[in-house]
Design an enzyme around this catalytic site. Structure first.
Site, PDB file in Angstrom:
ATOM      1  N   ILE A  18      -0.580  -6.197  -7.029  1.00  0.00           N
ATOM      2  CA  ILE A  18      -0.231  -5.148  -7.828  1.00  0.00           C
ATOM      3  C   ILE A  18       0.014  -3.780  -7.466  1.00  0.00           C
ATOM      4  O   ILE A  18       0.517  -2.910  -7.935  1.00  0.00           O
ATOM      5  CB  ILE A  18      -1.360  -4.909  -9.027  1.00  0.00           C
ATOM      6  CG1 ILE A  18      -2.579  -4.802  -8.320  1.00  0.00           C
ATOM      7  CG2 ILE A  18      -1.456  -6.264  -9.888  1.00  0.00           C
ATOM      8  CD1 ILE A  18      -3.735  -4.531  -9.321  1.00  0.00           C
ATOM      9  N   ALA A  19      -0.172  -3.503  -5.978  1.00  0.00           N
ATOM     10  CA  ALA A  19       0.251  -2.347  -5.305  1.00  0.00           C
ATOM     11  C   ALA A  19       0.096  -2.793  -3.869  1.00  0.00           C
ATOM     12  O   ALA A  19      -0.421  -3.456  -3.205  1.00  0.00           O
ATOM     13  CB  ALA A  19      -0.936  -1.298  -5.660  1.00  0.00           C
ATOM     14  N   GLY A  21      -0.147   0.018   0.086  1.00  0.00           N
ATOM     15  CA  GLY A  21      -0.151   1.213   0.459  1.00  0.00           C
ATOM     16  C   GLY A  21      -0.226   1.240   1.966  1.00  0.00           C
ATOM     17  O   GLY A  21      -0.020  -0.017   2.532  1.00  0.00           O
ATOM     18  N   GLY A  22      -0.345   2.206   2.834  1.00  0.00           N
ATOM     19  CA  GLY A  22      -0.272   2.237   4.043  1.00  0.00           C
ATOM     20  C   GLY A  22      -1.517   1.695   4.657  1.00  0.00           C
ATOM     21  O   GLY A  22      -1.657   1.300   5.703  1.00  0.00           O
ATOM     22  N   MET A  23      -2.888   1.639   3.694  1.00  0.00           N
ATOM     23  CA  MET A  23      -4.030   1.183   4.306  1.00  0.00           C
ATOM     24  C   MET A  23      -4.403  -0.178   3.965  1.00  0.00           C
ATOM     25  O   MET A  23      -5.130  -0.759   4.569  1.00  0.00           O
ATOM     26  CB  MET A  23      -4.961   2.187   4.034  1.00  0.00           C
ATOM     27  CG  MET A  23      -5.082   3.506   4.707  1.00  0.00           C
ATOM     28  SD  MET A  23      -6.879   4.208   4.715  1.00  0.00           S
ATOM     29  CE  MET A  23      -7.113   4.187   3.092  1.00  0.00           C
ATOM     30  N   VAL A  26      -3.199  -4.149  -2.783  1.00  0.00           N
ATOM     31  CA  VAL A  26      -4.127  -4.512  -3.821  1.00  0.00           C
ATOM     32  C   VAL A  26      -3.724  -5.518  -4.697  1.00  0.00           C
ATOM     33  O   VAL A  26      -2.661  -5.817  -4.963  1.00  0.00           O
ATOM     34  CB  VAL A  26      -4.472  -3.052  -4.638  1.00  0.00           C
ATOM     35  CG1 VAL A  26      -5.463  -3.523  -5.736  1.00  0.00           C
ATOM     36  CG2 VAL A  26      -4.488  -2.089  -3.681  1.00  0.00           C
ATOM     37  N   LYS A  41      -8.977  -5.273  -2.713  1.00  0.00           N
ATOM     38  CA  LYS A  41      -8.060  -4.503  -1.808  1.00  0.00           C
ATOM     39  C   LYS A  41      -8.353  -5.000  -0.636  1.00  0.00           C
ATOM     40  O   LYS A  41      -9.444  -5.443  -0.050  1.00  0.00           O
ATOM     41  CB  LYS A  41      -8.691  -3.139  -1.884  1.00  0.00           C
ATOM     42  CG  LYS A  41      -8.083  -2.264  -0.989  1.00  0.00           C
ATOM     43  CD  LYS A  41      -8.206  -0.592  -1.380  1.00  0.00           C
ATOM     44  CE  LYS A  41      -7.405  -0.156  -2.349  1.00  0.00           C
ATOM     45  NZ  LYS A  41      -7.567   1.370  -2.504  1.00  0.00           N
ATOM     46  N   ASP A 139      -9.678  11.979   1.258  1.00  0.00           N
ATOM     47  CA  ASP A 139      -8.481  11.395   0.918  1.00  0.00           C
ATOM     48  C   ASP A 139      -8.118  11.561  -0.476  1.00  0.00           C
ATOM     49  O   ASP A 139      -7.479  10.802  -1.093  1.00  0.00           O
ATOM     50  CB  ASP A 139      -7.939  10.225   1.465  1.00  0.00           C
ATOM     51  CG  ASP A 139      -6.445   9.958   1.492  1.00  0.00           C
ATOM     52  OD1 ASP A 139      -5.599  10.720   1.312  1.00  0.00           O
ATOM     53  OD2 ASP A 139      -6.082   8.521   1.555  1.00  0.00           O
TER      54      ASP A 139
END
Length: 676
Positions: A18-19, A21-23, A26, A41, A139
């Site tokens: 569903i997502a 990112g850089g890290m 998800v 995650k 962050d």
């Protein structure tokens, strides 16, 4: 389809992504035990394979999982799959604040001020809560702020619902990854557009970093863009370090000042808490003027953008919050005043810890007579009936009748131990004898001498305590050590280390009962040593020993101070607040002792876990208190305030109202105090 989709991690069946990112990536998932939809995650980095790093990862993950706040995403579980961290957490369907702001920017829309205030208030509550648990986010950015509503998923192209609530994700995640993984993203953690200057330099960070990042989020919600942008990450970081935030069009100068303080380059200038920042933002938005305090700090913030000497940097680091007391506007000498006017305070002196215990005094005024040309006000501390005198410095005037002085004892001595009177005199400019008073006293405050005896027992020294410790210090330090022992106890249990756990149980019991309790203060684990990391005075009372235990002794002397015939209203009010918090600590300490004794008798095994969890909750409540009424404050009321609250209000007992004239002793209060 991702390689993770369809796999089972622990008790979770992973579904679609569903997502990304850089890290991390998800995924949605189904938790078979909880029977609920969850988010999974999967971190890109790998935990180093040695057992110590695995243990550290589990410790850090447990800390995150223990966070309980409606505006912080709940972590349910965690796993290491072939060295890759996998976190199972609450699923919040819909969009993030980052996604919503990008869509709004494309439409040319801005968030309404009421919505900004609502989102900001909830975020501040979450951030301050995490800080109270010693966790810094590192962050904070719109992409890590999910939006939810009771009416369903928040849609990116529709107006935000009235009940929209932000939910912060990734709390503690940066620290977890930094401490346990072979990171592939470099040594500077965070997102460049939202990083504080100290992050950009790679310096040690604290909660002020999160205040800065929250200020960037506020800026973006108001302006529709971040304050610092460039073609490269390096360019962005250089702007964080060297440039002031550009003014936001169409907002008041006072609102801009609030933002400028939040985004100060020097962490010492920023707000001390997220709530403090939000409260001033909302107050200014509702028509109030920005505080003189923030105006002063913002001037420092602008100056701090320029090169400055290390001496100036050190001075700025010592600056903290002070309060301007607006009670009277008096433009006459004492001889021209009526007695009723002369008894109205025109300022106050308050005390705090800085480098040592009670080594900082803040003196603030509003209502001083206007100075003649060529003169200034000096502030003096006096002791022993005026036999000892110290020049604290020159009052810095913020207007014709207002001023402030922050004094930090260079010898780190407890100010209240040496002095009991504050005096303000008129001195000539370019005074050739700055350490000699002119004797032209314009205002003063003498601490009520009978109440002072017991206030000093609480805040300075008490002969019946080990090393003559101040009672409120001993109370707080012992509560803090007990909490450390309970944390260590839980960790030893998780690590299957019975010997260490038994030692920690012994520490908890002995610190609660104190060495005067011969029946319970002993070598519980039979290793030949009586373990007690504190000073042996204990928290709880030993009924067979007079003057034992910080809880009953501190409570008694707070009460005695309030019962003194010369005690002021301030002393009485905050004595009662201190006593309420101490009473709460006593009830929780008695419960903790019962659990520790119960745990001591248990065989080592899984059945201990529920008792340990209860002990962990109680030790935190003893130290920090608990918000029982849900108003996001921990107050000096029954069932809420703990060690923090007792400490805070004990210091309020020492506040000295400043009155016009020489040798002024404040009027005693009329009310009486109930016996503890």
């Amino acid at each position: 389809m991702s390689t993770w989709s369809g796999k089972v991690i622990g008790k979770v069946k992973v579904s679609e992504m569903i997502a990304r990112g850089g890290m991390a990536e998800v995924y949605s998932g189904e938790h078979t035990t909880l029977n609920r939809k969850v988010a999974v995650k999967i971190m890109r980095d790998f935990v180093d394979p040695d057992p110590e790093n695995h243990s550290r990862f589990e410790r850090e993950a447990r800390v995150i999982a223990n966070l309980r706040h409606p505006n912080i995403i709940q972590l349910f579980d965690y796993e290491l799959v072939n060295g890759q961290p996998c976190l199972v957490m609450e699923l919040v369907p819909g969009t993030s604040l980052g996604g919503y702001l990008r869509a709004a920017q494309k439409r040319g829309d801005n968030l309404p001020f009421d919505t900004v205030s609502q989102i900001l208030t909830s975020l501040a509550s979450a951030i301050d809560y995490a800080h109270s648990q010693n966790i810094v986010h590192r962050d904070i950015k719109p992409a890590n702020i999910l939006l939810r509503s009771k009416n369903g998923a928040v849609k990116i192209n529709e107006p935000l619902p009235q009940d929209v609530e932000p939910v912060l994700t990734d709390f503690g995640l940066v620290r977890l990854l930094d401490s346990t993984t072979q990171t592939s993203t470099g040594t500077v953690s965070g997102t460049p557009a939202y990083m504080s200057p100290e992050q950009a330099r790679g310096d040690k960070i604290d909660k002020k970093t999160d205040i800065y990042s929250l200020g960037i989020v506020l800026y973006e919600m108001l302006a529709g863009r971040v304050p610092f942008d460039a073609e490269s990450s390096f360019g962005i970081l250089m702007k964080h370090l060297n440039e002031p935030p550009p003014p936001i069009p169409n907002i008041s100068s006072d609102l801009q000042i609030v933002i400028d303080r939040a985004l100060a380059k020097d962490p010492a200038i920023r707000y001390n808490s997220a709530k403090e920042m939000v409260d001033e933002f909302i107050a200014v938005f509702n028509g109030q003027t920005v505080s003189l305090n923030t105006i002063s700090y913002t001037k420092m913030a602008k100056a701090s953008v320029k090169p400055k000497t290390s001496l100036f940097s050190t001075a700025l680091a010592g600056v903290s919050i002070f309060v301007i007391l607006l009670l009277a506007f008096l433009a006459f000498r004492p001889s021209a005043l009526s007695p009723a006017t002369a008894d109205n305070p025109i300022g106050k002196t308050s005390f705090l810890d800085f480098n040592a215990v009670l080594d900082k005094a803040t003196i603030t005024f509003n209502g001083l007579p206007v100075l003649e040309a060529g003169t200034h006000y000096d502030v003096w501390a006096l002791g022993q009936g005026g036999e000892s005198r110290r020049n604290l410095g020159t009052l810095e005037m913020t207007s014709d009748t207002s001023g402030e002085l922050i004094y930090i004892a260079s010898d780190q001595n407890n100010i209240l131990s040496l002095f009991d009177q504050i005096e303000v005199t008129i001195e000539p400019s370019n005074d050739p004898n700055p350490n000699e008073s002119s004797g032209d006293v314009i205002a003063s405050s003498v601490f009520p001498p009978l109440a002072l005896i017991h206030v000093r027992h609480v805040l300075v020294s008490y002969g019946g305590a080990p090393q003559g410790n101040a009672l409120i210090q001993g109370l707080y330090w012992t509560a803090d050590e007990i909490d450390n022992s309970v944390i260590a106890l839980e960790e030893a249990f998780r690590n299957n280390d019975e010997a260490e756990m038994r030692k920690n149980i012994e520490e908890v019991i002995n610190q609660l009962v104190g060495s005067s309790n011969a029946n319970q203060y002993r070598d519980w684990d039979g290793d030949g040593t009586i373990d007690d990391p504190s000073d042996g005075f204990g928290l709880l009372e030993n009924v067979n020993e007079e003057n034992s235990g910080y809880i009953p002794t501190a409570r008694s002397h707070a009460f005695f101070a309030a019962e003194a015939s010369d005690a002021t209203e301030t002393i009485k009010i905050h004595s009662q607040h201190t006593i309420i918090a101490i009473d709460n600590m006593e009830g929780w300490s008695e419960q903790l002792l019962d659990l520790a004794l119960e745990l001591q008798e248990m065989p080592f095994g899984p059945e201990m876990e529920s008792t340990i969890i209860e002990m962990r909750i109680l030790s935190e409540q003893i130290l920090f208190g608990v918000d029982t009424n849900g108003n996001e404050l921990i107050e000096p009321i029954i069932g809420e305030g703990g060690g923090d609250t007792a400490y805070e209000h004990a210091y309020y007992m020492a506040e000295m109202p400043m009155l016009l004239g020489a040798n002024r002793i404040p009027q005693p209060a009329i009310t009486t105090t109930e016996s503890p």
